[in-house]
Design an enzyme around this catalytic site. Structure first.
Site, PDB file in Angstrom:
ATOM      1  N   SER A 149       0.854  -1.195   0.000  1.00 33.76           N
ATOM      2  CA  SER A 149       0.000   0.000   0.000  1.00 33.76           C
ATOM      3  C   SER A 149       0.884   1.237   0.000  1.00 33.76           C
ATOM      4  CB  SER A 149      -0.878   0.031   1.250  1.00 33.76           C
ATOM      5  OG  SER A 149      -1.535   1.287   1.356  1.00 33.76           O
ATOM      6  N   TYR A 163      -1.530  -1.077  10.339  1.00 33.07           N
ATOM      7  CA  TYR A 163      -1.690  -1.319   8.901  1.00 33.07           C
ATOM      8  C   TYR A 163      -0.507  -0.757   8.114  1.00 33.07           C
ATOM      9  CZ  TYR A 163      -3.771  -1.014   4.219  1.00 33.07           C
ATOM     10  OH  TYR A 163      -4.005  -1.125   2.869  1.00 33.07           O
TER      11      TYR A 163
HETATM   12  N1  LIG Z   1      -8.848  -0.487  -1.471  1.00 37.63           N
HETATM   13  C1  LIG Z   1      -7.763   0.248  -1.467  1.00 37.63           C
HETATM   14  O1  LIG Z   1      -7.810   1.424  -1.804  1.00 37.63           O
HETATM   15  C2  LIG Z   1      -6.441  -0.350  -1.046  1.00 37.63           C
HETATM   16  C3  LIG Z   1      -5.327   0.486  -1.011  1.00 37.63           C
HETATM   17  C4  LIG Z   1      -4.090  -0.048  -0.676  1.00 37.63           C
HETATM   18  C5  LIG Z   1      -3.968  -1.398  -0.402  1.00 37.63           C
HETATM   19  N2  LIG Z   1      -5.081  -2.195  -0.421  1.00 37.63           N
HETATM   20  C6  LIG Z   1      -4.872  -3.613  -0.111  1.00 37.63           C
HETATM   21  O2  LIG Z   1      -5.635  -4.414  -0.973  1.00 37.63           O
HETATM   22  C7  LIG Z   1      -5.898  -5.659  -0.338  1.00 37.63           C
HETATM   23  C8  LIG Z   1      -7.374  -5.984  -0.490  1.00 37.63           C
HETATM   24  O3  LIG Z   1      -8.142  -5.015   0.226  1.00 37.63           O
HETATM   25  P1  LIG Z   1      -9.521  -4.421  -0.333  1.00 37.63           P
HETATM   26  O4  LIG Z   1      -9.321  -2.999  -0.570  1.00 37.63           O
HETATM   27  O5  LIG Z   1     -10.014  -5.264  -1.448  1.00 37.63           O
HETATM   28  O6  LIG Z   1     -10.448  -4.537   0.948  1.00 37.63           O
HETATM   29  P2  LIG Z   1     -11.620  -5.531   1.304  1.00 37.63           P
HETATM   30  O7  LIG Z   1     -12.697  -5.448   0.312  1.00 37.63           O
HETATM   31  O8  LIG Z   1     -11.915  -5.244   2.734  1.00 37.63           O
HETATM   32  O9  LIG Z   1     -10.961  -6.970   1.176  1.00 37.63           O
HETATM   33  C9  LIG Z   1     -10.151  -7.521   2.149  1.00 37.63           C
HETATM   34  C10 LIG Z   1      -9.844  -8.922   1.686  1.00 37.63           C
HETATM   35  O10 LIG Z   1      -8.983  -9.558   2.629  1.00 37.63           O
HETATM   36  C11 LIG Z   1      -9.565 -10.797   2.992  1.00 37.63           C
HETATM   37  N3  LIG Z   1      -9.273 -11.082   4.407  1.00 37.63           N
HETATM   38  C12 LIG Z   1      -9.366 -10.243   5.448  1.00 37.63           C
HETATM   39  N4  LIG Z   1      -9.060 -10.906   6.594  1.00 37.63           N
HETATM   40  C13 LIG Z   1      -8.760 -12.173   6.239  1.00 37.63           C
HETATM   41  C14 LIG Z   1      -8.364 -13.320   6.947  1.00 37.63           C
HETATM   42  N5  LIG Z   1      -8.231 -13.337   8.298  1.00 37.63           N
HETATM   43  N6  LIG Z   1      -8.135 -14.457   6.278  1.00 37.63           N
HETATM   44  C15 LIG Z   1      -8.285 -14.483   4.927  1.00 37.63           C
HETATM   45  N7  LIG Z   1      -8.658 -13.437   4.189  1.00 37.63           N
HETATM   46  C16 LIG Z   1      -8.891 -12.284   4.845  1.00 37.63           C
HETATM   47  C17 LIG Z   1     -11.053 -10.655   2.765  1.00 37.63           C
HETATM   48  O11 LIG Z   1     -11.614 -11.934   2.518  1.00 37.63           O
HETATM   49  P3  LIG Z   1     -13.085 -12.394   3.028  1.00 37.63           P
HETATM   50  O12 LIG Z   1     -13.746 -11.211   3.683  1.00 37.63           O
HETATM   51  O13 LIG Z   1     -13.789 -12.839   1.781  1.00 37.63           O
HETATM   52  O14 LIG Z   1     -12.805 -13.502   3.975  1.00 37.63           O
HETATM   53  C18 LIG Z   1     -11.096  -9.758   1.546  1.00 37.63           C
HETATM   54  O15 LIG Z   1     -11.009 -10.503   0.361  1.00 37.63           O
HETATM   55  C19 LIG Z   1      -5.452  -5.502   1.110  1.00 37.63           C
HETATM   56  O16 LIG Z   1      -4.180  -6.088   1.287  1.00 37.63           O
HETATM   57  C20 LIG Z   1      -5.361  -4.001   1.270  1.00 37.63           C
HETATM   58  O17 LIG Z   1      -4.445  -3.622   2.268  1.00 37.63           O
HETATM   59  C21 LIG Z   1      -6.304  -1.692  -0.728  1.00 37.63           C
END
Ligand SMILES: NC(=O)c1ccc[n+]([C@@H]2O[C@H](COP(=O)([O-])OP(=O)(O)OC[C@H]3O[C@@H](n4cnc5c(N)ncnc54)[C@H](OP(=O)(O)O)[C@@H]3O)[C@@H](O)[C@H]2O)c1
Length: 260
Positions: A149, A163
């Site tokens: 990130s 985080y």
């Molecule tokens: N959205 C952004 O702007 C952004 C920016 C920078 C980085 N990121 C990174 O992108 C990645 C995905 O995040 P997102 O934005 O798509 O958010 P999200 O919709 O909240 O998704 C989070 C994902 O992580 C999984 N997860 C969470 N806890 C878990 C656990 N204990 N075991 C297995 N899986 C788990 C969830 O799976 P389930 O709920 O299906 O179990 C879900 O698929 C993360 O690493 C986040 O830090 C996102």
């Protein structure tokens, strides 16, 4: 010779691939021809998402709560049973966050965030080394893509202390892995998303999906990222076109890091 962007014949695993960024990445890899396994803590949710991504057997939904090493080991075993002994692309995407003011930031905000965002990505790499090594070739190595990130590369003041620390650490582990695994035909790169419209950024959008103007003011390109943009970067870092790229941390953020 096939297109250097083609993933036909490759297998990929995207943790947290049933929703959000992971889903966007999984769809991109599947559309480029890869057979993709996705995970969710709910096996039913994962199976349903896999069916939506591909109505053939090209996408498979697995269940895993990746907050313990045992779960990571079990996932690797299940992957082997279902998809075999080669893994061309491992995408460590599953992640959690916790926001609170520094005065009140609780001790419980550390263990799960560090386990899911940092330790288990490393454990999965360790467990999948035989499959990655079998899939990798000098002219087209196996790939580790760690979803970091920009919060781990610059001070965004998100009040998400565990985080941003976990993300800075996964960027560093990516560099360490890249150096150690290069001679084994495995590359490691980190993708550093800025702001994309997922569950994790829901608090930054209103009911009409309008993005908070205070956030937009910080983004040089004045918008959030789009699904096909994160998908395209992931496909690029998974295909032969990027065979000579390793140890990088690539922001995809509308210019926040690069123009800062
Ligand atoms: N959205 C952004 O702007 C952004 C920016 C920078 C980085 N990121 C990174 O992108 C990645 C995905 O995040 P997102 O934005 O798509 O958010 P999200 O919709 O909240 O998704 C989070 C994902 O992580 C999984 N997860 C969470 N806890 C878990 C656990 N204990 N075991 C297995 N899986 C788990 C969830 O799976 P389930 O709920 O299906 O179990 C879900 O698929 C993360 O690493 C986040 O830090 C996102």
């Amino acid at each position: 010779m096939s297109s250097p962007f083609d993933l036909t014949g490759k297998t990929a695993l995207v943790t947290g691939g049933a929703q959000g960024l992971g889903r966007m990445i999984a769809e991109g890899l599947a559309n480029a021809g890869a057979r993709v396994a996705i995970t969710s803590r709910s096996k039913e949710k994962s199976a349903a998402a896999a069916k939506e991504i591909s109505d053939s057997e090209m996408c498979v939904g697995l269940g895993a709560d990746l907050s313990t090493p045992k779960a990571a080991v079990d996932l690797a075993n299940e992957f082997r049973e279902v998809l075999g002994d080669e893994l061309h692309v491992l995408v460590n995407n599953a992640g959690q966050s916790w926001g609170a003011d520094v005065d009140d930031f609780p001790d419980e905000a550390w263990d799960d965030v560090l386990a899911v965002n940092l330790q288990m990505p490393f454990t999965l790499v360790r467990e999948f080394l035989p499959e990655l090594e079998k899939a990798g070739q000098e002219e087209d190595p196996a790939r580790i893509l760690n979803i970091g990130s920009i919060a781990g590369a610059t001070a965004l003041r998100l009040r998400a202390y565990s985080y941003s620390a976990s993300k800075a650490a996964i960027h560093q582990i990516t560099r360490d892995l890249a150096g150690d695994l290069a001679k084994r035909n495995i590359t490691a790169n980190a993708i550093l998303p800025g702001f994309f419209p997922t569950g994790m950024t829901a608090h930054l959008r209103d009911a009409e999906e309008q993005v908070n103007p205070r956030l937009l003011a910080k983004i040089p390109m004045k918008r959030m990222g789009k699904p096909d943009e994160i998908a395209a970067l992931s496909v690029f870092l998974s295909c032969r076109a990027s065979a000579y790229i390793t140890g990088t941390a690539i922001p995809i953020d509308g210019g926040i890091v690069g123009c800062g």
